[in-house]
Motif scaffolding. Structure first.
Motif, mmCIF file in Angstrom:
data_model
loop_
_atom_site.group_PDB
_atom_site.id
_atom_site.type_symbol
_atom_site.label_atom_id
_atom_site.label_comp_id
_atom_site.label_asym_id
_atom_site.label_seq_id
_atom_site.Cartn_x
_atom_site.Cartn_y
_atom_site.Cartn_z
ATOM 1 N N THR A 87 0.842 -1.192 0.000
ATOM 2 C CA THR A 87 0.000 0.000 0.000
ATOM 3 C C THR A 87 0.880 1.246 0.000
ATOM 4 O O THR A 87 2.075 1.184 -0.260
ATOM 5 C CB THR A 87 -0.917 0.030 1.238
ATOM 6 N N VAL A 88 0.276 2.384 0.367
ATOM 7 C CA VAL A 88 1.012 3.637 0.486
ATOM 8 C C VAL A 88 1.987 3.612 1.660
ATOM 9 O O VAL A 88 2.932 4.405 1.719
ATOM 10 C CB VAL A 88 0.017 4.803 0.643
ATOM 11 N N ALA A 89 1.814 2.699 2.585
ATOM 12 C CA ALA A 89 2.595 2.677 3.820
ATOM 13 C C ALA A 89 4.046 2.277 3.581
ATOM 14 O O ALA A 89 4.396 1.672 2.565
ATOM 15 C CB ALA A 89 1.960 1.714 4.814
ATOM 16 N N ASP A 90 4.883 2.618 4.540
ATOM 17 C CA ASP A 90 6.260 2.155 4.540
ATOM 18 C C ASP A 90 6.273 0.659 4.822
ATOM 19 O O ASP A 90 5.290 0.081 5.298
ATOM 20 C CB ASP A 90 7.050 2.915 5.604
ATOM 21 N N ASN A 91 7.412 0.018 4.556
ATOM 22 C CA ASN A 91 7.543 -1.406 4.857
ATOM 23 C C ASN A 91 7.524 -1.650 6.355
ATOM 24 O O ASN A 91 8.105 -0.887 7.127
ATOM 25 C CB ASN A 91 8.867 -1.935 4.288
ATOM 26 N N VAL A 92 6.885 -2.719 6.766
ATOM 27 C CA VAL A 92 7.008 -3.210 8.140
ATOM 28 C C VAL A 92 8.355 -3.903 8.292
ATOM 29 O O VAL A 92 9.028 -3.783 9.311
ATOM 30 C CB VAL A 92 5.848 -4.159 8.486
ATOM 31 N N LYS A 110 18.223 2.160 4.144
ATOM 32 C CA LYS A 110 17.187 1.947 5.141
ATOM 33 C C LYS A 110 16.907 0.462 5.365
ATOM 34 O O LYS A 110 16.630 -0.278 4.429
ATOM 35 C CB LYS A 110 15.897 2.642 4.708
ATOM 36 N N THR A 111 17.005 0.051 6.621
ATOM 37 C CA THR A 111 16.587 -1.286 7.032
ATOM 38 C C THR A 111 15.443 -1.141 8.023
ATOM 39 O O THR A 111 15.446 -0.217 8.850
ATOM 40 C CB THR A 111 17.741 -2.066 7.682
ATOM 41 N N THR A 112 14.479 -2.053 7.940
ATOM 42 C CA THR A 112 13.310 -1.983 8.821
ATOM 43 C C THR A 112 12.938 -3.379 9.289
ATOM 44 O O THR A 112 12.790 -4.301 8.474
ATOM 45 C CB THR A 112 12.101 -1.356 8.097
ATOM 46 N N SER A 113 12.799 -3.533 10.597
ATOM 47 C CA SER A 113 12.375 -4.796 11.189
ATOM 48 C C SER A 113 11.235 -4.531 12.154
ATOM 49 O O SER A 113 11.383 -3.745 13.097
ATOM 50 C CB SER A 113 13.549 -5.461 11.926
ATOM 51 N N SER A 114 10.081 -5.136 11.890
ATOM 52 C CA SER A 114 8.887 -4.952 12.731
ATOM 53 C C SER A 114 8.594 -3.474 12.956
ATOM 54 O O SER A 114 8.329 -3.033 14.078
ATOM 55 C CB SER A 114 9.052 -5.684 14.059
ATOM 56 N N SER A 115 8.678 -2.689 11.874
ATOM 57 C CA SER A 115 8.351 -1.256 11.837
ATOM 58 C C SER A 115 9.351 -0.354 12.554
ATOM 59 O O SER A 115 9.106 0.848 12.711
ATOM 60 C CB SER A 115 6.939 -0.996 12.380
ATOM 61 N N THR A 116 10.479 -0.913 12.998
ATOM 62 C CA THR A 116 11.551 -0.098 13.566
ATOM 63 C C THR A 116 12.667 0.016 12.539
ATOM 64 O O THR A 116 13.169 -0.999 12.056
ATOM 65 C CB THR A 116 12.088 -0.721 14.864
ATOM 66 N N SER A 117 13.031 1.256 12.189
ATOM 67 C CA SER A 117 13.933 1.477 11.062
ATOM 68 C C SER A 117 15.260 2.098 11.475
ATOM 69 O O SER A 117 15.345 2.853 12.447
ATOM 70 C CB SER A 117 13.274 2.405 10.032
ATOM 71 N N THR A 118 16.283 1.769 10.700
ATOM 72 C CA THR A 118 17.535 2.513 10.680
ATOM 73 C C THR A 118 17.621 3.165 9.311
ATOM 74 O O THR A 118 17.642 2.471 8.291
ATOM 75 C CB THR A 118 18.741 1.586 10.890
ATOM 76 N N GLY A 155 28.077 2.577 2.123
ATOM 77 C CA GLY A 155 27.871 2.394 3.557
ATOM 78 C C GLY A 155 27.326 1.035 3.906
ATOM 79 O O GLY A 155 26.849 0.283 3.046
ATOM 80 N N THR A 156 27.396 0.713 5.191
ATOM 81 C CA THR A 156 26.925 -0.564 5.711
ATOM 82 C C THR A 156 26.036 -0.313 6.917
ATOM 83 O O THR A 156 26.334 0.546 7.761
ATOM 84 C CB THR A 156 28.115 -1.459 6.117
ATOM 85 N N VAL A 157 24.945 -1.067 6.999
ATOM 86 C CA VAL A 157 24.004 -0.973 8.115
ATOM 87 C C VAL A 157 23.986 -2.311 8.842
ATOM 88 O O VAL A 157 23.960 -3.373 8.207
ATOM 89 C CB VAL A 157 22.589 -0.617 7.620
ATOM 90 N N THR A 158 24.004 -2.284 10.170
ATOM 91 C CA THR A 158 24.041 -3.529 10.953
ATOM 92 C C THR A 158 22.874 -3.654 11.923
ATOM 93 O O THR A 158 22.840 -4.585 12.720
ATOM 94 C CB THR A 158 25.365 -3.623 11.736
ATOM 95 N N THR A 159 21.910 -2.728 11.872
ATOM 96 C CA THR A 159 20.782 -2.761 12.803
ATOM 97 C C THR A 159 19.466 -2.825 12.050
ATOM 98 O O THR A 159 19.352 -2.389 10.910
ATOM 99 C CB THR A 159 20.781 -1.513 13.705
ATOM 100 N N ASN A 160 18.464 -3.380 12.717
ATOM 101 C CA ASN A 160 17.095 -3.497 12.192
ATOM 102 C C ASN A 160 17.034 -4.204 10.845
ATOM 103 O O ASN A 160 16.259 -3.831 9.956
ATOM 104 C CB ASN A 160 16.434 -2.112 12.115
ATOM 105 N N ILE A 161 17.841 -5.239 10.700
ATOM 106 C CA ILE A 161 17.780 -6.092 9.510
ATOM 107 C C ILE A 161 16.643 -7.091 9.715
ATOM 108 O O ILE A 161 16.613 -7.801 10.723
ATOM 109 C CB ILE A 161 19.114 -6.813 9.285
ATOM 110 N N PRO A 162 15.686 -7.167 8.805
ATOM 111 C CA PRO A 162 14.494 -7.976 9.049
ATOM 112 C C PRO A 162 14.771 -9.472 8.994
ATOM 113 O O PRO A 162 15.661 -9.926 8.271
ATOM 114 C CB PRO A 162 13.546 -7.560 7.926
#
Length: 197
Positions: A87-92, A110-118, A155-162
């Motif tokens: 939908t229009v919403a961001d990813n959960v 951007k990483t997102t896990s259970s609606s919490t994003s980095t 860059g590299t992201v290490t948090t909120n990986i689903p």
């Protein structure tokens, strides 16, 4: 194409169409993605969730071209990568590149896990009318995600990986103003399993 993308659009002028204006001998088969003329109009293409990261190195890449850059009058958000929104919403749950002028003029990792994003802006500005390769590599253990633009790491992201099931997604959401498009040339995905099937 044959991958059976699930398409959802809301709003006048929203949609996915063949884009003959961007076709060249080196860019065949491009499509235009447009979110419509009112706030929260959107265009989204989605492959049903079929991937859980962590089973081996996962690489995916999109080649796209942004048309007119967002501004305070004509504003929109692009999300492209792996996710679960329909939908229009961001990813959960998702691992995407995002263009969101309200946050940064640069591509956002951007990483997102259970609606919490980095959400971490890269140092690379979004450019108008320029082909750009957006690559994302999730390591075998799904403990880090490396983002690249035109083949160079940004860059590299290490948090909120689903850890939930996700799938390829392309989304544009209108914030305000008139429609603008981004063009998609291709999408690739490859996974090298840690344990062979």
């Amino acid at each position: 194409g044959d991958l059976n993308w699930w398409v959802n659009t809301v709003g006048t002028a929203s949609g996915f169409t063949a884009d003959s204006a961007s076709v060249t001998s080196n860019h065949p088969g491009t499509i235009s993605v447009v979110a419509g003329i009112a706030a929260n109009n959107y265009a989204l293409a989605f492959l049903q969730p079929s991937i859980i990261v962590g089973g081996g190195l996962l690489d995916y890449e999109y080649l796209i071209k942004v048309g007119t850059l967002a501004d305070a009058t004509n504003d929109y958000i692009i999300r492209i990568g792996l996710g679960d929104t329909k939908t229009v919403a961001d990813n959960v749950n998702g691992v995407v590149f995002e263009y969101n002028r309200a946050t940064s003029a640069n591509w956002i990792m951007k990483t997102t896990s259970s609606s919490t994003s980095t959400a971490t802006p890269s140092a690379t500005a979004v450019a108008a009318n320029t082909w750009v390769k957006l690559g994302i590599s999730v390591n075998a253990a799904a403990s880090s995600v490396t983002y690249s633009i035109n083949g160079s790491s940004v860059g590299t992201v290490t948090t909120n990986i689903p850890t939930a099931v996700i799938g390829p997604v392309m989304q544009q959401t209108r914030v305000a103003g008139t429609p603008s498009e981004f063009i998609v040339d291709y999408f690739t995905i490859n996974q090298r399993f840690t344990s062979a099937r």
